[in-house]
Design a protein around this motif. Structure first.
Motif, PDB file in Angstrom:
ATOM      1  N   ALA A 164      67.764  56.328  26.933  1.00  0.00           N
ATOM      2  CA  ALA A 164      67.239  55.972  25.609  1.00  0.00           C
ATOM      3  C   ALA A 164      68.293  56.247  24.528  1.00  0.00           C
ATOM      4  CB  ALA A 164      65.963  56.774  25.324  1.00  0.00           C
ATOM      5  N   PHE A 165      69.021  57.329  24.694  1.00  0.00           N
ATOM      6  CA  PHE A 165      70.068  57.699  23.731  1.00  0.00           C
ATOM      7  C   PHE A 165      71.176  56.642  23.703  1.00  0.00           C
ATOM      8  CE2 PHE A 165      74.102  60.193  23.095  1.00  0.00           C
ATOM      9  CZ  PHE A 165      73.907  60.526  21.761  1.00  0.00           C
ATOM     10  N   VAL A 166      71.607  56.202  24.880  1.00  0.00           N
ATOM     11  CA  VAL A 166      72.659  55.174  24.970  1.00  0.00           C
ATOM     12  C   VAL A 166      72.146  53.855  24.387  1.00  0.00           C
ATOM     13  CG1 VAL A 166      74.002  53.758  26.591  1.00  0.00           C
ATOM     14  CG2 VAL A 166      73.873  56.241  26.909  1.00  0.00           C
ATOM     15  N   LYS A 167      70.898  53.523  24.713  1.00  0.00           N
ATOM     16  CA  LYS A 167      70.302  52.275  24.214  1.00  0.00           C
ATOM     17  C   LYS A 167      70.270  52.267  22.685  1.00  0.00           C
ATOM     18  CE  LYS A 167      66.151  49.549  24.937  1.00  0.00           C
ATOM     19  NZ  LYS A 167      64.719  49.770  25.202  1.00  0.00           N
ATOM     20  N   ALA A 168      70.092  53.464  22.097  1.00  0.00           N
ATOM     21  CA  ALA A 168      70.021  53.571  20.634  1.00  0.00           C
ATOM     22  C   ALA A 168      71.418  53.624  20.002  1.00  0.00           C
ATOM     23  CB  ALA A 168      69.219  54.815  20.256  1.00  0.00           C
ATOM     24  N   LEU A 209      73.602  70.208  10.422  1.00  0.00           N
ATOM     25  CA  LEU A 209      74.680  71.144  10.075  1.00  0.00           C
ATOM     26  C   LEU A 209      76.060  70.559  10.379  1.00  0.00           C
ATOM     27  CD1 LEU A 209      73.121  74.482  11.426  1.00  0.00           C
ATOM     28  CD2 LEU A 209      73.461  73.860   9.016  1.00  0.00           C
ATOM     29  N   GLY A 210      76.106  69.459  11.125  1.00  0.00           N
ATOM     30  CA  GLY A 210      77.387  68.780  11.363  1.00  0.00           C
ATOM     31  C   GLY A 210      77.988  68.995  12.729  1.00  0.00           C
ATOM     32  N   ILE A 211      77.199  69.485  13.692  1.00  0.00           N
ATOM     33  CA  ILE A 211      77.750  69.684  15.041  1.00  0.00           C
ATOM     34  C   ILE A 211      78.229  68.334  15.607  1.00  0.00           C
ATOM     35  CG2 ILE A 211      75.671  69.340  16.472  1.00  0.00           C
ATOM     36  CD1 ILE A 211      76.538  72.055  17.878  1.00  0.00           C
ATOM     37  N   ASP A 212      79.266  68.361  16.431  1.00  0.00           N
ATOM     38  CA  ASP A 212      79.867  67.129  16.925  1.00  0.00           C
ATOM     39  C   ASP A 212      79.310  66.677  18.263  1.00  0.00           C
ATOM     40  OD1 ASP A 212      82.156  66.893  14.904  1.00  0.00           O
ATOM     41  OD2 ASP A 212      82.360  68.949  15.616  1.00  0.00           O
ATOM     42  N   THR A 220      64.568  62.398  17.027  1.00  0.00           N
ATOM     43  CA  THR A 220      65.768  63.190  17.347  1.00  0.00           C
ATOM     44  C   THR A 220      66.911  62.264  17.748  1.00  0.00           C
ATOM     45  OG1 THR A 220      64.479  65.113  18.012  1.00  0.00           O
ATOM     46  CG2 THR A 220      66.687  64.950  18.933  1.00  0.00           C
ATOM     47  N   ILE A 221      66.615  61.285  18.597  1.00  0.00           N
ATOM     48  CA  ILE A 221      67.660  60.341  19.023  1.00  0.00           C
ATOM     49  C   ILE A 221      68.255  59.633  17.805  1.00  0.00           C
ATOM     50  CG2 ILE A 221      68.036  58.143  20.232  1.00  0.00           C
ATOM     51  CD1 ILE A 221      66.125  59.164  22.431  1.00  0.00           C
ATOM     52  N   ARG A 222      67.377  59.163  16.920  1.00  0.00           N
ATOM     53  CA  ARG A 222      67.882  58.465  15.720  1.00  0.00           C
ATOM     54  C   ARG A 222      68.809  59.364  14.913  1.00  0.00           C
ATOM     55  NH1 ARG A 222      63.036  55.824  15.558  1.00  0.00           N
ATOM     56  NH2 ARG A 222      61.997  57.471  14.368  1.00  0.00           N
ATOM     57  N   GLU A 223      68.407  60.626  14.744  1.00  0.00           N
ATOM     58  CA  GLU A 223      69.228  61.530  13.917  1.00  0.00           C
ATOM     59  C   GLU A 223      70.552  61.863  14.598  1.00  0.00           C
ATOM     60  OE1 GLU A 223      67.074  64.750  12.047  1.00  0.00           O
ATOM     61  OE2 GLU A 223      65.339  63.447  11.696  1.00  0.00           O
ATOM     62  N   LEU A 224      70.532  62.018  15.912  1.00  0.00           N
ATOM     63  CA  LEU A 224      71.795  62.283  16.621  1.00  0.00           C
ATOM     64  C   LEU A 224      72.747  61.096  16.448  1.00  0.00           C
ATOM     65  CD1 LEU A 224      70.687  63.942  20.017  1.00  0.00           C
ATOM     66  CD2 LEU A 224      71.267  65.036  17.844  1.00  0.00           C
ATOM     67  N   VAL A 225      72.212  59.887  16.574  1.00  0.00           N
ATOM     68  CA  VAL A 225      73.059  58.697  16.443  1.00  0.00           C
ATOM     69  C   VAL A 225      73.580  58.577  15.006  1.00  0.00           C
ATOM     70  CG1 VAL A 225      73.115  56.166  16.608  1.00  0.00           C
ATOM     71  CG2 VAL A 225      71.949  57.499  18.376  1.00  0.00           C
ATOM     72  N   GLN A 226      72.683  58.784  14.032  1.00  0.00           N
ATOM     73  CA  GLN A 226      73.095  58.715  12.609  1.00  0.00           C
ATOM     74  C   GLN A 226      74.220  59.698  12.304  1.00  0.00           C
ATOM     75  OE1 GLN A 226      69.528  59.635  10.414  1.00  0.00           O
ATOM     76  NE2 GLN A 226      68.724  57.546  10.625  1.00  0.00           N
ATOM     77  N   HIS A 227      74.125  60.898  12.850  1.00  0.00           N
ATOM     78  CA  HIS A 227      75.126  61.942  12.566  1.00  0.00           C
ATOM     79  C   HIS A 227      76.305  61.886  13.539  1.00  0.00           C
ATOM     80  CE1 HIS A 227      72.940  64.244   9.433  1.00  0.00           C
ATOM     81  NE2 HIS A 227      71.835  63.922  10.100  1.00  0.00           N
ATOM     82  N   LEU A 233      72.632  74.838  22.919  1.00  0.00           N
ATOM     83  CA  LEU A 233      71.833  75.575  21.938  1.00  0.00           C
ATOM     84  C   LEU A 233      70.476  75.941  22.506  1.00  0.00           C
ATOM     85  CD1 LEU A 233      72.694  73.389  18.830  1.00  0.00           C
ATOM     86  CD2 LEU A 233      73.787  75.517  19.560  1.00  0.00           C
ATOM     87  N   CYS A 234      69.831  76.865  21.813  1.00  0.00           N
ATOM     88  CA  CYS A 234      68.457  77.248  22.163  1.00  0.00           C
ATOM     89  C   CYS A 234      67.768  77.755  20.909  1.00  0.00           C
ATOM     90  CB  CYS A 234      68.462  78.322  23.259  1.00  0.00           C
ATOM     91  SG  CYS A 234      66.798  78.862  23.707  1.00  0.00           S
ATOM     92  N   SER A 235      68.424  78.689  20.195  1.00  0.00           N
ATOM     93  CA  SER A 235      67.856  79.224  18.950  1.00  0.00           C
ATOM     94  C   SER A 235      67.856  78.181  17.839  1.00  0.00           C
ATOM     95  CB  SER A 235      68.666  80.448  18.504  1.00  0.00           C
ATOM     96  OG  SER A 235      70.044  80.155  18.580  1.00  0.00           O
ATOM     97  N   VAL A 236      68.736  77.203  17.931  1.00  0.00           N
ATOM     98  CA  VAL A 236      68.833  76.139  16.932  1.00  0.00           C
ATOM     99  C   VAL A 236      68.459  74.825  17.610  1.00  0.00           C
ATOM    100  CG1 VAL A 236      70.374  74.948  15.313  1.00  0.00           C
ATOM    101  CG2 VAL A 236      70.718  77.395  15.776  1.00  0.00           C
ATOM    102  N   GLY A 237      67.588  74.049  16.976  1.00  0.00           N
ATOM    103  CA  GLY A 237      67.165  72.766  17.547  1.00  0.00           C
ATOM    104  C   GLY A 237      68.212  71.684  17.320  1.00  0.00           C
ATOM    105  N   PHE A 238      68.071  70.585  18.051  1.00  0.00           N
ATOM    106  CA  PHE A 238      69.070  69.509  17.972  1.00  0.00           C
ATOM    107  C   PHE A 238      69.149  68.904  16.571  1.00  0.00           C
ATOM    108  CE2 PHE A 238      69.788  67.922  22.622  1.00  0.00           C
ATOM    109  CZ  PHE A 238      70.112  69.217  23.013  1.00  0.00           C
ATOM    110  N   ARG A 239      67.974  68.669  15.945  1.00  0.00           N
ATOM    111  CA  ARG A 239      68.013  68.055  14.614  1.00  0.00           C
ATOM    112  C   ARG A 239      68.663  68.984  13.599  1.00  0.00           C
ATOM    113  NH1 ARG A 239      62.007  65.415  14.078  1.00  0.00           N
ATOM    114  NH2 ARG A 239      61.756  66.108  16.218  1.00  0.00           N
ATOM    115  N   GLU A 240      68.338  70.275  13.718  1.00  0.00           N
ATOM    116  CA  GLU A 240      68.975  71.250  12.811  1.00  0.00           C
ATOM    117  C   GLU A 240      70.489  71.240  12.996  1.00  0.00           C
ATOM    118  OE1 GLU A 240      65.681  74.853  12.452  1.00  0.00           O
ATOM    119  OE2 GLU A 240      66.847  74.740  14.304  1.00  0.00           O
ATOM    120  N   ALA A 241      70.922  71.229  14.234  1.00  0.00           N
ATOM    121  CA  ALA A 241      72.363  71.270  14.517  1.00  0.00           C
ATOM    122  C   ALA A 241      73.052  70.001  14.022  1.00  0.00           C
ATOM    123  CB  ALA A 241      72.596  71.444  16.016  1.00  0.00           C
ATOM    124  N   ALA A 242      72.385  68.859  14.206  1.00  0.00           N
ATOM    125  CA  ALA A 242      72.967  67.593  13.735  1.00  0.00           C
ATOM    126  C   ALA A 242      73.134  67.630  12.219  1.00  0.00           C
ATOM    127  CB  ALA A 242      72.077  66.420  14.142  1.00  0.00           C
TER     128      ALA A 242
END
Ligand SMILES: [Zn+2]
Length: 459
Positions: A344-348, A231-234, A276-283, A220-229
């Motif tokens: 950091a992502f793996v640690k979380a 929206l339900g991206i896998d 962002t890491i927290r939200e990616l892990v949560q979703h 992605l580029c036009s859409v940020g990671f938190r926005e995509a998470a």
């Protein structure tokens, strides 16, 4: 007549495949091997693995395992066995030189490069010729062609502003829905969102895919990671160094220029990235690590030059000579920053996978870049055991195939890589593939590589 012809062609294809097979017995014993199991256990030494009818029958201490009568016994002192790699950002295309904004399908050489390098399962992460990718998958499944087991991602779901005419630009969310519906019907099992997609188009693609039990990933580029998470991206490809949500002045649905300074300014330990890491892990959004494609000038290897067609070799070397020192520094910083994020992502608790992404300036090649990723992950602070798990079991988990593949365990498919040396002690040994078992059939990496010599850049 056509039936006879088809049977003859199938036979010829079977014979062609046969010349690359090193081990074909129904029961095989790999004796006195080191094992890195892909599931995160400490490496073990002096084991025996028995393969029977395409599956791993037994794994145990060499002294305790009874080798079945009639088994082909391979004495492999000095070798390490790891699971077949599960490549999660693979492509069957490569940049056309000298300009990098066109890509040509590499239906012939890339499946062999992946397999020779130990990749036994390849999820493509977008295709320039999705129909060809789907046919290659079918022919490999039918035994007509040689390559890893493939899962095909249709894409690119791209909007106006794309940098290559290989990608068709969508105009609205309806186009995204129609795209997913069509390719799902034709056999694609996941979808790739790209840099200029809007949030509305991404949502339409995700909803349409999820309704069919299929997944969506994105560079992605036009859409940020938190926005995509949200929206339900896998899955997100490449990781933090392409996440634009921290670029100052970022406008919704617009892809900003992300400079080397913007990447430099990303603070992995800071509140923003940690959120962002927290939200990616949560979703439950997985991340695919692709450090090899960020390297502008990796160590030049003879096997890489051998794979390239002569004109491609010349173009590549000329372009490589022109890379500035500052570009090399920026590339090294990008790799470092990204792996810092990945740790950091793996640690979380995040699910990190890996893939080759044979694009960029052509330095990352199918298969070789999968191995290079593992080396870079280790250079960035992961242990060899962790890096190998990222490249094997983690991808299998994402695909929902962890019961069949991804680690060395009795009952799983015999997708195994026999490596000369010990990657736990010296990670570059990961390149020394000597036999690659796919479904219990042992392929000869040297013969596979010989068969594609001079092909890359052409087919
Ligand atoms: Zn890619």
């Amino acid at each position: 007549m056509t039936k006879v012809l088809a049977a003859l062609l199938a036979l010829t294809a079977g014979l062609q495949a046969q010349q690359f097979v090193k081990v074909s017995a129904k029961t095989v014993a790999l004796v006195h091997v080191k094992v890195i199991d892909g599931a995160g256990a400490a490496p073990r030494t002096d084991l025996t693995i028995v393969i029977r009818d395409g599956l791993i029958a037994t794994v145990g201490d060499a002294g305790n395992v009874t080798i079945p009568d009639g088994a082909e016994r391979l004495d492999l002192v000095g070798h390490t066995v790891i699971p077949g790699l599960v490549g999660m950002h693979e492509h069957l295309f490569y940049p056309a030189f000298p300009r990098h904004n066109l890509y040509t399908e590499h239906a012939f050489s890339f499946p062999r490069l992946y397999l020779a390098s130990g990749v036994t399962t390849a999820r493509t992460a977008g295709g320039m010729e999705v129909q060809t990718d789907l046919m290659i998958k079918k022919w490999i499944d039918e035994g007509k062609w040689i390559g890893p087991s493939m899962l095909i991602t249709a894409g690119y779901l791209e909007g106006p502003g794309t940098f290559t005419p290989n990608l068709l630009e969508m105009r609205n969310p309806g186009d995204a829905t129609a795209f997913v519906e069509f390719w799902a019907r034709m056999g694609a099992t996941s979808f790739k969102a790209y840099m200029h997609i809007t949030r509305a188009e991404l949502k339409a693609a995700i909803d349409t895919a999820h309704a069919r039990g299929l997944k969506v990933t994105g560079h992605l580029c036009s859409v940020g990671f938190r926005e995509a998470a949200a929206l339900g991206i896998d899955n997100l490809e490449h990781g933090l160094v392409v996440d634009t949500e921290f670029v100052p002045g970022k406008q919704p649905d617009q892809c900003p220029d992300m400079t080397a300074a913007d990447i430099e300014a990303l603070d992995v330990q800071g509140a923003g990235v940690q959120q962002t890491i927290r939200e990616l892990v949560q979703h439950h959004v997985a991340v695919t690590s692709t450090p090899a494609v960020f390297e502008s000038a990796p160590p030049l290897q003879q096997r890489f030059l051998d794979a390239l067609s002569p004109p491609t070799r010349v173009e590549y070397l000329l372009a490589r000579d022109r890379i500035s020192e500052s570009a090399k520094r920026a590339s090294a910083n990008r790799v470092k920053k990204e792996i810092e994020f990945e740790r950091a992502f793996v640690k979380a608790g995040g699910l990190l996978m890996a893939g080759a992404d044979p694009t960029g300036n052509g330095s990352a090649l199918a298969g070789f870049a999968d191995q290079r990723n593992i080396e870079l992950l280790v250079a960035g602070g992961f242990t060899a055991v962790e890096a190998i798990q990222i490249a094997t079991l983690n991808g299998a988990k994402f695909l929902g195939m962890e019961k069949q593949i991804g680690s060395i365990e009795a009952g799983k498919r015999a997708d195994l890589v026999v490596i000369e040396g010990n990657p736990a002690a010296k990670i570059a040994d990961i390149e020394n593939t000597r036999i690659v078992f796919k479904g219990g059939v042992g392929y000869d990496p040297a013969k596979l590589l010989e068969s594609i010599r001079g092909s890359v850049g052409v087919q």
